[in-house]
Write an enzyme that holds these catalytic residues in place. Structure first.
Site, PDB file in Angstrom:
ATOM      1  N   PHE A  31       1.165  35.635   9.925  1.00 19.40           N
ATOM      2  CA  PHE A  31       1.560  34.230  10.015  1.00 19.40           C
ATOM      3  C   PHE A  31       1.072  33.390   8.830  1.00 19.40           C
ATOM      4  CE2 PHE A  31      -2.298  34.814  12.640  1.00 19.40           C
ATOM      5  CZ  PHE A  31      -3.177  33.920  12.040  1.00 19.40           C
ATOM      6  N   ARG A  53     -14.620  22.886  19.903  1.00 16.66           N
ATOM      7  CA  ARG A  53     -13.665  23.929  20.318  1.00 16.66           C
ATOM      8  C   ARG A  53     -13.310  23.788  21.799  1.00 16.66           C
ATOM      9  NH1 ARG A  53     -12.553  27.432  16.347  1.00 16.66           N
ATOM     10  NH2 ARG A  53     -12.062  29.219  17.655  1.00 16.66           N
ATOM     11  N   THR A  56      -6.380  28.253  20.949  1.00 21.48           N
ATOM     12  CA  THR A  56      -5.460  28.201  19.797  1.00 21.48           C
ATOM     13  C   THR A  56      -4.015  28.093  20.263  1.00 21.48           C
ATOM     14  OG1 THR A  56      -6.999  29.604  18.582  1.00 21.48           O
ATOM     15  CG2 THR A  56      -4.777  29.414  17.677  1.00 21.48           C
ATOM     16  N   ARG A 100      -5.128  20.318  22.600  1.00 18.44           N
ATOM     17  CA  ARG A 100      -3.960  21.177  22.333  1.00 18.44           C
ATOM     18  C   ARG A 100      -3.043  21.250  23.557  1.00 18.44           C
ATOM     19  NH1 ARG A 100      -7.462  25.575  18.977  1.00 18.44           N
ATOM     20  NH2 ARG A 100      -6.954  24.881  16.859  1.00 18.44           N
ATOM     21  N   ASN A 113      -0.360  23.515  16.268  1.00 18.80           N
ATOM     22  CA  ASN A 113      -1.301  23.280  17.365  1.00 18.80           C
ATOM     23  C   ASN A 113      -2.232  22.072  17.137  1.00 18.80           C
ATOM     24  OD1 ASN A 113      -2.977  24.400  15.480  1.00 18.80           O
ATOM     25  ND2 ASN A 113      -3.811  25.992  16.802  1.00 18.80           N
ATOM     26  N   GLU A 156     -15.771  24.805   4.907  1.00 19.24           N
ATOM     27  CA  GLU A 156     -14.636  23.902   5.142  1.00 19.24           C
ATOM     28  C   GLU A 156     -14.994  22.445   4.804  1.00 19.24           C
ATOM     29  OE1 GLU A 156     -13.466  24.912   9.149  1.00 19.24           O
ATOM     30  OE2 GLU A 156     -12.494  26.760   8.471  1.00 19.24           O
TER      31      GLU A 156
HETATM   32  P1  CMP Z   1      -6.584  27.040  13.277  1.00 19.07           P
HETATM   33  O1  CMP Z   1      -7.648  26.734  14.258  1.00 19.07           O
HETATM   34  O2  CMP Z   1      -6.319  26.045  12.213  1.00 19.07           O
HETATM   35  O3  CMP Z   1      -6.879  28.467  12.603  1.00 19.07           O
HETATM   36  C1  CMP Z   1      -5.869  29.267  12.042  1.00 19.07           C
HETATM   37  C2  CMP Z   1      -4.498  28.798  12.397  1.00 19.07           C
HETATM   38  O4  CMP Z   1      -3.500  29.775  12.301  1.00 19.07           O
HETATM   39  C3  CMP Z   1      -4.463  28.394  13.878  1.00 19.07           C
HETATM   40  O5  CMP Z   1      -5.196  27.235  14.094  1.00 19.07           O
HETATM   41  C4  CMP Z   1      -2.978  28.297  14.103  1.00 19.07           C
HETATM   42  O6  CMP Z   1      -2.420  27.093  13.579  1.00 19.07           O
HETATM   43  C5  CMP Z   1      -2.499  29.479  13.264  1.00 19.07           C
HETATM   44  N1  CMP Z   1      -2.308  30.695  14.065  1.00 19.07           N
HETATM   45  C6  CMP Z   1      -3.242  31.438  14.674  1.00 19.07           C
HETATM   46  N2  CMP Z   1      -2.696  32.498  15.288  1.00 19.07           N
HETATM   47  C7  CMP Z   1      -1.375  32.408  15.048  1.00 19.07           C
HETATM   48  C8  CMP Z   1      -0.261  33.223  15.408  1.00 19.07           C
HETATM   49  N3  CMP Z   1      -0.426  34.326  16.148  1.00 19.07           N
HETATM   50  N4  CMP Z   1       0.948  32.841  14.994  1.00 19.07           N
HETATM   51  C9  CMP Z   1       1.107  31.730  14.234  1.00 19.07           C
HETATM   52  N5  CMP Z   1       0.072  30.924  13.857  1.00 19.07           N
HETATM   53  C10 CMP Z   1      -1.144  31.265  14.259  1.00 19.07           C
END
Ligand code: CMP
Length: 137
Positions: free
Chosen positions: A57, A85, A91, A102, A112, A126
């Site tokens: 992704f 978190r 996520t 979320r 998200n 970060e």
């Molecule tokens: P974030 O907490 O910013 O960390 C990594 C990001 O990748 C996550 O939030 C999502 O926006 C994205 N993400 C994580 N897993 C997936 C997935 N399986 N498919 C698409 N996007 C993903």
């Protein structure tokens, strides 16, 4: 006291959710110690998410993160990393607890709404990716 890093993502900014999310974080006891609005280039988004470079992704995620302005923040409170978190939720919003940010606002696992650091070392990287010493109160 602990600090963590968060981003209000382009989907949330475009949908006018910035104020609601900032207010929710303050209600949850987070103090804002840095905040700004920026529009990332693709190279900047790729640098931020470099740890996910090999994931399927990655291209889609980095494109999404450049589609509009974002609001990076540094937040402070006790147990900031784990508490953020909790407040964000899982996520994938489909798996997030009712009442989390979320669950309330995110449309998919990618789009998200909010990012939060997952550990002290990532928080440090970060924070310094987006803010210099003069921008942190
Ligand atoms: P974030 O907490 O910013 O960390 C990594 C990001 O990748 C996550 O939030 C999502 O926006 C994205 N993400 C994580 N897993 C997936 C997935 N399986 N498919 C698409 N996007 C993903």
């Amino acid at each position: 006291m602990e600090r963590t890093f968060s981003i209000i993502k382009p989907d949330a900014v475009a949908n006018g959710l910035t104020g609601k999310i900032v207010a929710r974080l303050q209600e949850e006891g987070f103090r804002i110690v840095a905040l700004k609005m920026v529009h990332l280039t693709l190279a900047e988004a790729e640098g931020f998410y470099a740890v996910h470079r090999e994931r399927p992704f990655f291209a889609s995620l980095t494109k999404f993160m450049t589609e509009g302005p974002i609001v990076p923040m540094i937040l402070e409170r006790e147990d900031a990393i784990s508490r953020l978190r909790d407040v964000m939720g899982a996520t994938n919003p489909a798996n997030a607890t009712v009442g989390t940010i979320r669950k309330m606002y995110a449309e998919s696992i990618e789009r998200n709404v909010i990012h939060g650091s997952d550990a002290p070392e990532t928080a440090k990287f970060e924070m310094s990716y987006f803010f210099n010493a003069f921008e942190v109160m």
